[in-house]
Design an enzyme around this catalytic site. Structure first.
Site, PDB file in Angstrom:
ATOM      1  CB  THR A 123      63.418  -3.730  45.174  1.00  0.00           C
ATOM      2  OG1 THR A 123      64.197  -2.465  44.440  1.00  0.00           O
ATOM      3  CG2 THR A 123      63.007  -3.225  46.314  1.00  0.00           C
ATOM      4  CB  CYS A 155      66.765  12.962  51.062  1.00  0.00           C
ATOM      5  SG  CYS A 155      65.903  14.058  49.885  1.00  0.00           S
ATOM      6  CG  ASN A 214      64.408  11.522  54.012  1.00  0.00           C
ATOM      7  OD1 ASN A 214      64.396  10.136  54.699  1.00  0.00           O
ATOM      8  ND2 ASN A 214      63.767  11.542  52.872  1.00  0.00           N
ATOM      9  N   GLY A 215      62.457  14.076  53.896  1.00  0.00           N
ATOM     10  CA  GLY A 215      60.949  14.319  54.037  1.00  0.00           C
ATOM     11  C   GLY A 215      60.340  15.223  53.006  1.00  0.00           C
ATOM     12  CE1 TYR A 240      62.644   0.562  43.618  1.00  0.00           C
ATOM     13  CE2 TYR A 240      62.297   2.901  44.681  1.00  0.00           C
ATOM     14  CZ  TYR A 240      63.069   2.061  43.570  1.00  0.00           C
ATOM     15  OH  TYR A 240      64.014   2.423  42.514  1.00  0.00           O
ATOM     16  CG  ASP A 299      58.646  -4.716  39.475  1.00  0.00           C
ATOM     17  OD1 ASP A 299      59.617  -4.396  40.543  1.00  0.00           O
ATOM     18  OD2 ASP A 299      58.596  -4.036  38.545  1.00  0.00           O
ATOM     19  CG  ASP A 300      59.558  -2.935  43.819  1.00  0.00           C
ATOM     20  OD1 ASP A 300      59.201  -1.646  44.086  1.00  0.00           O
ATOM     21  OD2 ASP A 300      60.623  -3.181  43.185  1.00  0.00           O
ATOM     22  N   GLY A 304      68.975   8.406  46.733  1.00  0.00           N
ATOM     23  CA  GLY A 304      69.013   9.591  46.243  1.00  0.00           C
ATOM     24  C   GLY A 304      70.401   9.825  45.436  1.00  0.00           C
TER      25      GLY A 304
HETATM   26  P1  AMP Z   1      56.962   1.965  36.700  1.00  0.00           P
HETATM   27  O1  AMP Z   1      55.894   1.053  37.145  1.00  0.00           O
HETATM   28  O2  AMP Z   1      57.401   1.804  35.556  1.00  0.00           O
HETATM   29  O3  AMP Z   1      56.858   3.295  37.092  1.00  0.00           O
HETATM   30  O4  AMP Z   1      58.257   1.426  37.605  1.00  0.00           O
HETATM   31  C1  AMP Z   1      58.039   0.968  38.921  1.00  0.00           C
HETATM   32  C2  AMP Z   1      59.133   0.536  39.413  1.00  0.00           C
HETATM   33  O5  AMP Z   1      60.239   1.403  39.740  1.00  0.00           O
HETATM   34  C3  AMP Z   1      58.947  -0.602  40.551  1.00  0.00           C
HETATM   35  O6  AMP Z   1      59.356  -1.580  40.148  1.00  0.00           O
HETATM   36  C4  AMP Z   1      60.139   0.080  41.731  1.00  0.00           C
HETATM   37  O7  AMP Z   1      61.155  -0.904  41.573  1.00  0.00           O
HETATM   38  C5  AMP Z   1      60.438   1.350  41.110  1.00  0.00           C
HETATM   39  N1  AMP Z   1      59.960   2.440  41.835  1.00  0.00           N
HETATM   40  C6  AMP Z   1      58.710   2.431  42.386  1.00  0.00           C
HETATM   41  N2  AMP Z   1      58.586   3.672  42.979  1.00  0.00           N
HETATM   42  C7  AMP Z   1      59.578   4.406  42.737  1.00  0.00           C
HETATM   43  C8  AMP Z   1      60.301   5.511  43.015  1.00  0.00           C
HETATM   44  N3  AMP Z   1      59.367   6.407  43.856  1.00  0.00           N
HETATM   45  N4  AMP Z   1      61.310   6.176  42.932  1.00  0.00           N
HETATM   46  C9  AMP Z   1      62.141   5.208  42.036  1.00  0.00           C
HETATM   47  N5  AMP Z   1      61.628   4.036  41.674  1.00  0.00           N
HETATM   48  C10 AMP Z   1      60.642   3.524  41.985  1.00  0.00           C
END
Ligand code: AMP
Length: 502
Positions: free
Chosen positions: A304, A2, A102-103, A258, A366-367, A28
């Protein structure tokens, strides 16, 4: 996840709160709320489900009067998501207090019991933020003075720290008294404070991320320290005190991976620079473990991972190209309930530029990889676009453990890394090679100058910094989070909302 904001100023704060929420919208998109307080000590509230731009119309903004206010954007962490559970929350005793948080508190059940049985306080929702507010209110009540002084507020927050477990960065407002903000003793969730000097005096702003402060021409003063409470009285005077016995700065590592905007500073660390260093560490790992790699091009998975991917390509000496174009009018896909809907959304969100893939060995970056649903489809898109080989690098290690401190993560059984080693994950994702960041490298990338004592790294190593997480709690969280229960919750919420409308 949040976002929070709070402002004490010498002019009306409604617009600045709105703007501060909008700039933190990435934290959020589920609900938004603002509560203001005017000179007479009257509160004004508007909150609802939806994006900031959809929740507040001119007619609502006009009603949000006063020079002090707090705001919140919600990303549901577990359980239901009714508009009644959007924030800020309010209690009318003692004084009139509003709070945004937030938390995630990890001892909500115990606190709820205590609030009902000993403190005689009523809770009207299942939200842990309402619990936090009522614990604070009870502790203020106990030290009750007609006009609470800074030391009364600090004493109350010290008691909150003793009673509440888990993660919380909170901002609260006491009618006619002032605004306070505090972080849990581990500083798991972020909070910063900034100021702006005006002809009438100094205005203060508290926010989850420094970007809310910079973008409104406030100056970043500093992070609120773990366990610390800052209090700005309604005369605009700043007070602060450490209210925890043993604060240990251990912020959530996922903020850097992220969540946070790259242009934010968090606990003295530039999010952007930390992501660039994640790219450097990945490049070092590739050079070390795969010196004869045949990568032709590095392509980020937007948005990201860009900072990390760009630096990775530079350090590896391999060209960087944008290969996926994002439809920016589609919301994040992660929170869609059920796999079918989620799959469809990823394909709608990203489209490959064919010529960047044709006949090439591409390294996608990817992140993080959580469920793997996104990665699977992106890998397939890259193949369909003509890539010869598809490699994938993740700036974070495999996510294997649930997050209990406020990040919405699926149930562990839904993680692609659940019960799989790297080779099996690679197989599941359909990649020719998979490179994960090592946890030690991730920590080193973020904590270059040892700004923090340690990080909450629980979703990578299962080490829960607050020390109170047992199998029962993980089971409880899991029951709230798996896709089936999310769908049940949605149904329940629809029913509750129907009743409300009627
Ligand atoms: P997936 O592996 O399909 O679950 O998607 C992972 C991607 O969603 C990552 O590359 C992040 O960019 C993003 N992500 C990671 N953690 C979250 C989260 N808690 N909420 C929303 N997006 C996330």
């Amino acid at each position: 996840m949040c976002g929070i904001i709070g402002i004490v100023a010498h002019t009306e704060v409604n617009q600045a709160l709105y703007d501060g929420l909008t700039i933190q919208q990435h934290r959020g998109q589920d609900a938004a709320g603002i509560m203001t307080c005017d000179a007479a000590g009257r509160f004004y509230l508007r909150k609802d489900n939806g994006l900031v731009k959809d929740v507040f119309h001119t007619r609502h903004m006009i009603r949000l009067k006063g020079n002090m206010g707090i705001g919140h954007i919600r990303y549901p962490t577990a359980g239901c998501s009714t508009s009644a559970e959007s924030q800020p929350f309010y209690v009318n005793s003692p004084y009139g207090i509003a709070l945004a948080h937030n938390g995630n508190l990890t001892n909500t059940k115990l606190l709820t019991d205590q609030l009902f049985k000993s403190d005689r306080r009523h809770l009207n929702t299942n939200s842990d933020s309402e619990v936090l507010l009522n614990v604070l209110a009870h502790e203020l009540q106990t030290s009750a003075k007609l006009q609470p002084q800074p030391e009364d507020i600090f004493n109350a927050v010290a008691q909150v720290h003793k009673r509440c477990k888990g993660a919380y960065a909170a901002v609260a407002m006491i009618a006619g008294v002032g605004m306070l903000a505090f972080r849990d003793p581990y500083g798991i969730r972020p909070a910063v404070i900034g100021y702006r000097d005006t002809a009438d005096g100094r205005d203060y702003m508290v926010a989850s991320e420094s970007v809310a402060i910079d973008s409104q021409d406030y100056h970043l003063l500093r992070d609120i320290e773990p366990g610390e409470c800052v209090f700005i009285d309604n005369q605009g005077q700043f007070h602060s005190q450490q209210c925890a016995d043993n604060p240990i700065k251990s912020p959530c590592i996922f903020e850097y991976v992220y969540f946070a905007r790259p242009d934010s500073m968090m606990d003295g660390i530039s999010v952007h620079k930390s992501r660039m260093r994640m790219g450097t560490k990945l490049a070092e790992k590739i050079t070390r473990e795969w010196p004869d790699h045949d990568i032709d091009v590095v392509i980020p998975i937007p948005d990201t991972s860009r900072s990390a991917a760009l630096q990775l390509s530079y350090d590896l000496g391999v060209i960087y190209r944008e290969g996926f174009i994002k439809n920016r009018y589609i919301g994040r896909t992660f929170i869609m309930p059920g796999q079918t809907q989620r799959k469809k959304s990823v394909r709608q969100k990203l489209n490959p530029i064919g010529l960047e893939f044709q006949g090439k060995n591409v390294l996608l970056v990817d992140d993080s990889i959580v469920r793997g649903t996104t990665s699977q489809q992106i890998v397939q898109m890259a193949r369909d676009a003509g890539a010869k080989k598809v490699y994938l690098a993740s700036a974070a290690p495999p996510v294997r453990f649930p997050n209990v401190y406020g990040i919405d993560m699926p149930s562990p059984a839904e993680f692609v890394a659940h019960n799989r080693d790297v080779d099996h994950i690679a197989e599941e994702l359909g990649v020719d090679k998979l490179i994960y960041q090592d946890l030690a490298d991730l920590v080193a990338a973020i904590n270059k100058k040892s700004e923090v004592t340690c990080f909450d790294t629980s979703c990578f190593d299962g080490d829960y910094i607050t020390g109170d997480i047992d199998a029962d709690y993980l089971y409880y969280i899991d029951a709230l989070r798996n896709d089936n229960s999310k769908q049940d919750n949605q149904k329940n919420n629809a029913i509750i909302e129907l009743h409300n409308d009627a």
